[in-house]
Scaffold this active site. Structure first.
Site, short mmCIF file in Angstrom:
data_model
loop_
_atom_site.label_atom_id
_atom_site.label_comp_id
_atom_site.label_asym_id
_atom_site.label_seq_id
_atom_site.Cartn_x
_atom_site.Cartn_y
_atom_site.Cartn_z
N GLY A 10 8.41 -0.36 -6.35
CA GLY A 10 8.48 -0.18 -7.80
C GLY A 10 8.90 -1.45 -8.52
N ARG A 30 14.20 -3.02 5.96
CA ARG A 30 15.03 -3.45 4.83
C ARG A 30 16.37 -4.01 5.28
NH1 ARG A 30 13.37 1.49 0.75
NH2 ARG A 30 11.66 0.35 -0.22
N LYS A 43 -3.85 5.63 -7.48
CA LYS A 43 -4.02 5.92 -8.91
C LYS A 43 -4.08 4.69 -9.77
CE LYS A 43 -2.23 10.56 -9.03
NZ LYS A 43 -1.08 11.42 -9.35
P1 ADP Z 1 1.26 0.96 -2.60
O1 ADP Z 1 2.37 1.83 -2.05
O2 ADP Z 1 0.89 -0.13 -1.65
O3 ADP Z 1 1.55 0.47 -3.99
P2 ADP Z 1 -0.21 3.25 -3.55
O4 ADP Z 1 1.01 4.07 -3.36
O5 ADP Z 1 -0.67 2.94 -4.91
O6 ADP Z 1 -0.05 1.87 -2.71
O7 ADP Z 1 -1.46 3.96 -2.82
C1 ADP Z 1 -1.47 4.23 -1.46
C2 ADP Z 1 -2.27 5.47 -1.18
O8 ADP Z 1 -3.56 5.39 -1.75
C3 ADP Z 1 -2.50 5.71 0.29
O9 ADP Z 1 -1.77 6.85 0.68
C4 ADP Z 1 -3.99 5.90 0.44
O10 ADP Z 1 -4.34 6.96 1.31
C5 ADP Z 1 -4.40 6.21 -0.97
N1 ADP Z 1 -5.83 5.93 -1.20
C6 ADP Z 1 -6.45 4.74 -1.07
N2 ADP Z 1 -7.78 4.88 -1.26
C7 ADP Z 1 -7.99 6.19 -1.51
C8 ADP Z 1 -9.16 6.97 -1.78
N3 ADP Z 1 -10.37 6.40 -1.82
N4 ADP Z 1 -9.00 8.29 -2.01
C9 ADP Z 1 -7.77 8.85 -1.97
N5 ADP Z 1 -6.64 8.18 -1.71
C10 ADP Z 1 -6.74 6.86 -1.49
#
Ligand code: ADP
Ligand code: MG
Length: 399
Positions: free
Chosen positions: A378, A40, A201
């Site tokens: 976010g 950053r 999620k």
């Molecule tokens: P970002 O930060 O890129 O927006 P998220 O925070 O929404 O992404 O999600 C990232 C997390 O999702 C990671 O820690 C990853 O381990 C988890 N994840 C991805 N696929 C699965 C899965 N099939 N089961 C459980 N967790 C998962």
């Protein structure tokens, strides 16, 4: 037109010998009092170099973490050292962000010099967008620049309130770049426009899915959220992460407008546990065993996703395809990351948003091979939901 293009930018400002308050996003991880990832800080360098070269007196402010009042373990002092090393000149530090200490430090600045203020959130008034606090921040400067895209979705004193107290409030180069990439992707994409969504999620990304479904040609779904969609299609998903209360919502998306654009995986890697002790095996989505966790998209799905990405001229990716932190479950995520890099070299515009997705891009070694990696988790999500970012809206229009 993308949000932000009608706002003042650095090029509209006369900054020589002026005090310029720059809201940066120096919310960096610290380990043993040292910045452990300076992504950053590096991202802010174009704006800071521009201001230094033009002879501005640069006053930097940021938040770091979520301190409850003054907390020396969340001081921004290490960031001043890190920035000094990166920009190749001294960076002064003020042990408070309002009051006599920073006022004296600002008064001591010569043209082209830089001062970093202490963590804004040592004062609870920052998050409350307290007007007296905003005025105290404004009293340190003549001009305001917001380069903290990652904080633009918050109406805080340093991102919103302060703009009522300074005559010229402009977007920094990083802010401009973020808004240009995300804004053009969403509002004026070269087609086909493919979005890939994953992560843990569905609940945090419902509005993103809804908004993007109106804009994209294809929406590829991976990550844990795929299992909530699979349940909505009456598949058994074993012990995979499913948001039971969101199954009806997934169903309504699969039956609603734009549903034909959604591409769900056809196979998945499943494992007995999620810690990597079992590398797992591939299975069709029609045969997920009851005692297994879905940990990644499967081989055939990877092939399909990569094909879609190869055909696209604009690609937007948010959320890993699996539990990529475990090497045995990282294949889908790494394949998507590499496909974005390949698409970029074939002329596509490729954008990665989300903190974990950026980490995955780093792991895959594609950060400099894609068009843009957003620094704002976010904020980029709220932008992709179609929301107005208060920190952007508050900037002054170009006249
Ligand atoms: P970002 O930060 O890129 O927006 P998220 O925070 O929404 O992404 O999600 C990232 C997390 O999702 C990671 O820690 C990853 O381990 C988890 N994840 C991805 N696929 C699965 C899965 N099939 N089961 C459980 N967790 C998962
Ligand atoms: Mg995340």
């Amino acid at each position: 037109m993308a949000q932000g293009f009608d706002k003042l930018t650095l090029n509209d400002l006369e900054v020589r010998s002026r005090r310029v308050f720059v809201r940066v996003d120096f919310n960096v991880p610290l380990r043993d009092g040292v910045v452990s990832d300076d992504t950053r800080i590096v991202a802010s360098l174009p704006t800071l170099r521009h201001l230094v070269e033009k002879g501005a007196r640069v006053v930097l402010a940021s938040h770091l973490g979520r301190p409850k009042g003054v907390d020396p373990s969340q001081s921004l002092r290490p960031a001043a050292l890190c920035l000094a090393a990166r920009i190749g000149k001294p960076v002064a530090f003020a042990s408070d962000c309002i009051g006599p200490v920073p006022l004296a430090a600002v008064a001591a600045l010569a043209d082209g010099e830089i001062l970093l203020l202490e963590n804004l959130r040592f004062h609870p008034e920052e998050e409350k967008n307290d007007d007296d606090f905003a005025r105290a921040l404004a009293s340190l400067a003549d001009i305001y620049v917001n380069d903290a895209f990652g904080s633009a979705h918050r109406a805080h004193a340093s991102t919103e309130g302060i703009t009522r107290h300074l005559p010229r409030c402009a977007a920094g180069l990083l802010m401009e770049k973020e808004l240009a990439y995300l804004g053009n992707a969403v509002e004026a994409p070269m087609r086909p426009f493919v979005a890939i969504l994953g992560g843990s999620k569905i609940s945090g990304k419902i509005d993103v899915i809804r908004n993007l479904l109106q804009k994209v040609d294809r929406l590829l779904i991976g990550g844990a959220m795929m299992f909530t969609f699979l349940r909505a299609r009456d598949h058994a998903t074993g012990r995979s992460l499913v948001e039971e209360d969101r199954i009806p919502l997934a169903k309504s998306l699969l039956d609603g407008d734009g549903a034909e654009k959604i591409v769900l995986p056809i196979d998945t890697r499943v494992a007995r546990s999620v810690d990597g002790s079992d590398a797992g095996m591939m299975t069709s989505i029609h045969a997920i065993p009851p005692d297994r966790f879905g940990v990644d998209i499967g081989t055939e799905s990877i092939r399909r996703f990569v094909q879609e990405i190869e055909r696209a001229r604009t690609v937007l990716w948010n959320g890993p395809m699996g539990i990529f932190e475990v090497p045995a479950y990282a294949e889908g995520t790494l394949a998507v990351a590499r496909a974005l890099a390949a698409a970029t070299s074939n002329g596509a515009t490729t954008i990665i948003g989300g903190g974990d997705s950026a980490a995955a891009a780093n792991l895959a070694g594609v950060v400099s091979a894609v068009s843009h990696v957003s620094t704002g988790g976010g904020a980029s999500l709220e932008f992709l939901e179609g929301k107005t970012l208060p920190g952007v809206a508050a900037l002054h229009a170009r006249r």
